[in-house]
Design an enzyme around this catalytic site. Structure first.
Site, short mmCIF file in Angstrom:
data_model
loop_
_atom_site.label_atom_id
_atom_site.label_comp_id
_atom_site.label_asym_id
_atom_site.label_seq_id
_atom_site.Cartn_x
_atom_site.Cartn_y
_atom_site.Cartn_z
N ARG B 13 -16.18 45.71 82.66
CA ARG B 13 -15.30 45.14 81.73
C ARG B 13 -13.66 45.85 82.12
NH1 ARG B 13 -10.66 46.10 78.61
NH2 ARG B 13 -11.72 48.11 77.81
N ASP B 14 -13.47 46.88 82.01
CA ASP B 14 -12.12 47.37 82.30
C ASP B 14 -11.79 47.27 83.74
OD1 ASP B 14 -9.84 48.69 81.81
OD2 ASP B 14 -10.53 50.62 80.97
N HIS B 205 -11.35 58.63 76.58
CA HIS B 205 -11.29 57.74 77.63
C HIS B 205 -10.04 58.11 78.57
CE1 HIS B 205 -11.31 53.58 78.82
NE2 HIS B 205 -9.85 53.69 79.48
N HIS B 207 -7.55 58.24 82.35
CA HIS B 207 -7.39 57.66 83.43
C HIS B 207 -6.88 58.70 84.53
CE1 HIS B 207 -6.88 53.07 82.60
NE2 HIS B 207 -7.81 53.64 81.67
N CYS B 238 -3.87 50.80 87.44
CA CYS B 238 -2.89 51.12 86.57
C CYS B 238 -1.93 49.99 86.53
CB CYS B 238 -2.30 52.31 86.57
SG CYS B 238 -0.93 52.74 85.21
N ASN B 247 -8.81 54.17 85.67
CA ASN B 247 -10.14 54.99 85.10
C ASN B 247 -10.54 55.93 85.75
OD1 ASN B 247 -10.22 52.10 84.06
ND2 ASN B 247 -11.17 53.40 82.38
#
Lengths: 308, 308
Positions: B13-14, B205, B207, B238, B247
């Site tokens: 997804r991300d 979560h 990064h 990013c 991530n």
């Protein structure tokens, strides 16, 4: 959370020595002079090794004599043997850094010496330093694991630290030479070392080979370590894993500590300016993250449609 | 140190949503099916958003219906609105993940909604889930800092968490959306959240934008967090810092935790096999470090001259 931390840059030695191209002497001097103005506690300037062994550092005397030494900054050099020590002392370095392995196979592969043979040589080197104000540091490679043998027993590492201190070494750097350490191991080993030898000067040296570099630095910090080796731009590489990162990146480390509210004494903006010129100097991109992303306090403009 | 940790992969997804190229539906399904066999606790499969908004995830239904769901693995999807929720429920997802920002400017820029407007919409979405067994998670973006506004006051974050729980959200993910968090901040905020709401399900979560990703995960772990989002291969990027990492990388995170002796439930070898095929799937290199360097227990042969 306002303990003073000491950041030590090794890029011009640990980084430059494995670069594909020789960095010109005047560029090395200019970079070190700029680094001297950033607030770094220590700079590992070069290595007084054989020019045949490490051609990239064949200009050790010229560099060491050419730099402008800033009071408060310690200038250290790697010294592999008595001859190297004599050359280093002739340049009036503040510190000599001796290197040995904690594991037999890595010692033999990298230095052609077992740890015991290294210790014997260190004794001879330390003999040469008598009467000089030079500080003697020893870097203990593979202290968190050996790429040939695997685990290096903590008891073995502790015994070697004891032997180093016994023969007159004043500072010991615990090195994760090939990026094998994990944060739990780092915290245990560092805590144990600091507890056993509260008077010794310990430094932690991590590689980011498996992405854990700053996590390991955090673990060492939590254990009470206050001195950290790092390399500008993350220069350094790992000879065993092509494409993998090497030393942790100085500006990323300083940035993390600064964001945590800790005092590194380093002017991050100046340090980042040094790092920004590094790709041009070495002819390739460098791994540092903050250089690419900007510091955490970087602000972005709102999207244009929001301004309407 | 043998607490069970829960690792949740968001790459499909991300990661996929911002890839330059559409990953074919059958490749998405094949990857998720392989990830389902690695021991991951949760997989964020896709996003039930408008195909116009995110063309890369226009196959949400096909993917969600095409995968082989493994018992014990939770399949979650991002849901931006009531319509997305209805589509997700029709696919019998285990969890819906709602997204809002902790800062006004990021909320408006990214979702065209202030946090308050997001909360209103969440209420309507939660209304739609009544009578369904679906778990409702909310991801709170910019919980550790906003790229437009800078600091987001912890009191603001805590107030929003309270509001989320009040309207019926069961799990909250504290997101460092643009990699601004530092370990000290992470430990404070996570400790505070866990202390205030011991019954809520919190996920962290992070990064790796500024190299602190795994250090922040370590800080969250120290604070008591046991659920972590991460992205296979470190896929994600990013949008605000071209060239910077996105991530944190799932296999790097699992590797670190495993080396620390912690139980992630994940078969790292299988996970690395999934990651190894990722560059071919997306057509470019991925940031993961362990994929390049190998695990810490990798052994190298002695130099040939030592064998003689």
């Amino acid at each position: 959370m306002n303990k003073r931390l000491y950041i030590q840059d090794v890029a011009t030695r640990d980084g430059f020595q494995i670069e594909p191209a020789f960095v010109p002497t005047e560029d090395k001097i200019a970079l070190i002079d700029r680094l001297s103005e950033t607030g770094l506690a220590k700079i590992e300037v070069t290595s007084f090794t054989s020019p045949k062994a490490i051609p990239n550092l064949r200009d050790a005397e010229e560099v060491m004599r050419g730099i402008r030494r800033v009071p408060g900054v310690e200038y250290t050099v790697l010294v592999p043997n008595v001859k190297g020590c004599e050359r280093a002392l002739a340049c009036e370095v503040d510190e000599i850094n001796l290197v040995m392995s904690a594991s037999d196979t890595h010692g033999l592969a990298n230095l052609r010496m077992t740890p015991e043979q290294s210790l014997e040589q260190f004794k001879a080197i330390i003999e040469v330093t008598r009467g000089s104000p030079v500080f003697v540091n020893a870097s203990l490679s593979t202290a968190f694991g050996c790429p040939f043998e695997g685990e290096v027993p903590p008891a073995r590492v502790m015994a070697l630290v004891q032997q180093l201190l016994d023969i007159g070494v004043q500072g010991v750097t615990l090195c994760d030479t090939t990026g094998m350490a994990d944060p739990a191991q780092v915290e245990r080993l560092c805590r144990d070392a600091l507890r056993r030898w509260p008077e010794a000067v310990f430094t932690a040296h991590f590689h980011n080979t498996r992405g854990m570099g700053l996590a390991n630095a955090l673990a060492a910090l939590n254990a009470g370590i206050d001195r950290f080796d790092a390399s500008l731009g993350g220069l350094g590489g790992c000879p065993y894993a092509p494409g993998a990162s090497g030393n942790i990146c100085t500006e990323d480390l300083v940035h993390m500590f600064q964001r945590m509210g800790l005092d590194t004494g380093v002017d991050l903006d100046r340090l980042l300016q040094c790092a920004a010129d590094l790709p041009l100097l070495v002819g390739h991109d460098v791994p540092g993250a903050v250089l690419k992303a900007g510091t955490s306090d970087r602000r972005y403009p709102k999207p244009a449609w929001m301004e309407g």
